[in-house]
Design an enzyme around this catalytic site. Structure first.
Site, PDB file in Angstrom:
ATOM      1  N   ASN A 150      11.798  -8.377   7.124  1.00 21.91           N
ATOM      2  CA  ASN A 150      12.030  -7.708   8.396  1.00 21.91           C
ATOM      3  C   ASN A 150      11.520  -8.637   9.494  1.00 21.91           C
ATOM      4  O   ASN A 150      10.358  -9.049   9.474  1.00 21.91           O
ATOM      5  CB  ASN A 150      11.278  -6.374   8.438  1.00 21.91           C
TER       6      ASN A 150
ATOM      7  N   ILE B 206       0.823  -1.218   0.000  1.00 23.59           N
ATOM      8  CA  ILE B 206       0.000   0.000   0.000  1.00 23.59           C
ATOM      9  C   ILE B 206       0.859   1.271   0.000  1.00 23.59           C
ATOM     10  O   ILE B 206       0.404   2.335  -0.424  1.00 23.59           O
ATOM     11  CB  ILE B 206      -0.972  -0.034   1.215  1.00 23.59           C
TER      12      ILE B 206
ATOM     13  N   HIS C 114       6.156 -12.020   6.111  1.00 26.79           N
ATOM     14  CA  HIS C 114       6.033 -11.512   4.735  1.00 26.79           C
ATOM     15  C   HIS C 114       7.409 -11.199   4.183  1.00 26.79           C
ATOM     16  O   HIS C 114       8.319 -10.807   4.915  1.00 26.79           O
ATOM     17  CB  HIS C 114       5.128 -10.283   4.665  1.00 26.79           C
TER      18      HIS C 114
HETATM   19  P1  5GP Z   1       7.064  -4.540   7.670  1.00 26.61           P
HETATM   20  O1  5GP Z   1       7.533  -3.209   8.170  1.00 26.61           O
HETATM   21  O2  5GP Z   1       6.211  -5.247   8.688  1.00 26.61           O
HETATM   22  O3  5GP Z   1       8.177  -5.400   7.133  1.00 26.61           O
HETATM   23  O4  5GP Z   1       6.184  -4.229   6.400  1.00 26.61           O
HETATM   24  C1  5GP Z   1       4.792  -4.134   6.409  1.00 26.61           C
HETATM   25  C2  5GP Z   1       4.383  -3.620   5.056  1.00 26.61           C
HETATM   26  O5  5GP Z   1       3.007  -3.816   4.909  1.00 26.61           O
HETATM   27  C3  5GP Z   1       4.654  -2.132   4.851  1.00 26.61           C
HETATM   28  O6  5GP Z   1       5.504  -1.934   3.714  1.00 26.61           O
HETATM   29  C4  5GP Z   1       3.265  -1.530   4.651  1.00 26.61           C
HETATM   30  O7  5GP Z   1       3.242  -0.498   3.699  1.00 26.61           O
HETATM   31  C5  5GP Z   1       2.451  -2.734   4.224  1.00 26.61           C
HETATM   32  N1  5GP Z   1       1.050  -2.684   4.592  1.00 26.61           N
HETATM   33  C6  5GP Z   1       0.559  -2.434   5.846  1.00 26.61           C
HETATM   34  N2  5GP Z   1      -0.782  -2.478   5.842  1.00 26.61           N
HETATM   35  C7  5GP Z   1      -1.150  -2.780   4.566  1.00 26.61           C
HETATM   36  C8  5GP Z   1      -2.423  -2.964   3.926  1.00 26.61           C
HETATM   37  O8  5GP Z   1      -3.504  -2.876   4.541  1.00 26.61           O
HETATM   38  N3  5GP Z   1      -2.405  -3.248   2.595  1.00 26.61           N
HETATM   39  C9  5GP Z   1      -1.244  -3.377   1.881  1.00 26.61           C
HETATM   40  N4  5GP Z   1      -1.359  -3.649   0.577  1.00 26.61           N
HETATM   41  N5  5GP Z   1      -0.031  -3.205   2.451  1.00 26.61           N
HETATM   42  C10 5GP Z   1       0.013  -2.909   3.767  1.00 26.61           C
END
Ligand code: 5GP
Ligand code: ZN
Length: 113
Positions: A86, A31, A99
């Site tokens: 991460n 997103i 992820h």
């Molecule tokens: P992290 O920091 O946990 O490695 O990455 C989480 C990722 O998930 C971030 O890049 C953030 O932009 C993405 N993200 C969080 N909420 C949503 C969502 O509701 N939809 C989508 N498509 N991405 C999300």
């Protein structure tokens, strides 16, 4: 997990722009993209992080990487890409559902950026 954002994306409760799906994984566009191409590859099984995988998950982790390998061309990543995981607080993980970020479409700097 009922309160997990990514489990809600898997169930369709939260909409996402899907790039690929099979019985084990979902790939959707981030997103808040950090590069022209930025997708997230997630297992449909709720696993909190790489710190929480079990030996029984190894084929799933391998499958995730095979999916990335096979999807790269379709995503326009012929010039290369980066896979990022991460893990945990110090690793910068914000969503506690395993992820893998796949980033590309521009030249990425290193260390990360
Ligand atoms: P992290 O920091 O946990 O490695 O990455 C989480 C990722 O998930 C971030 O890049 C953030 O932009 C993405 N993200 C969080 N909420 C949503 C969502 O509701 N939809 C989508 N498509 N991405 C999300
Ligand atoms: Zn989840």
């Amino acid at each position: 997990m009922s309160d997990c954002i990514f489990c809600k994306i898997i169930s369709g409760e939260i909409p996402s722009k899907k790039a690929y799906e099979d019985e084990k994984v979902l790939v959707f566009h981030d997103i808040n993209p950090a590069a022209p191409v930025h997708v997230l590859v997630i297992p449909k099984k709720h696993i909190k992080s790489m710190a929480d995988i079990k030996e029984e998950d190894l084929s799933l982790i391998g499958h995730i990487h095979w999916v990335i390998h096979n999807l790269a061309d379709e995503l326009g990543l012929q010039e290369g890409y980066r896979i990022v995981n991460n893990c945990g607080k110090a690793g910068g993980q914000e969503v506690p559902h395993l992820h893998f970020h796949v980033l590309g479409g521009r030249t990425l700097s290193w260390p990360a950026g």
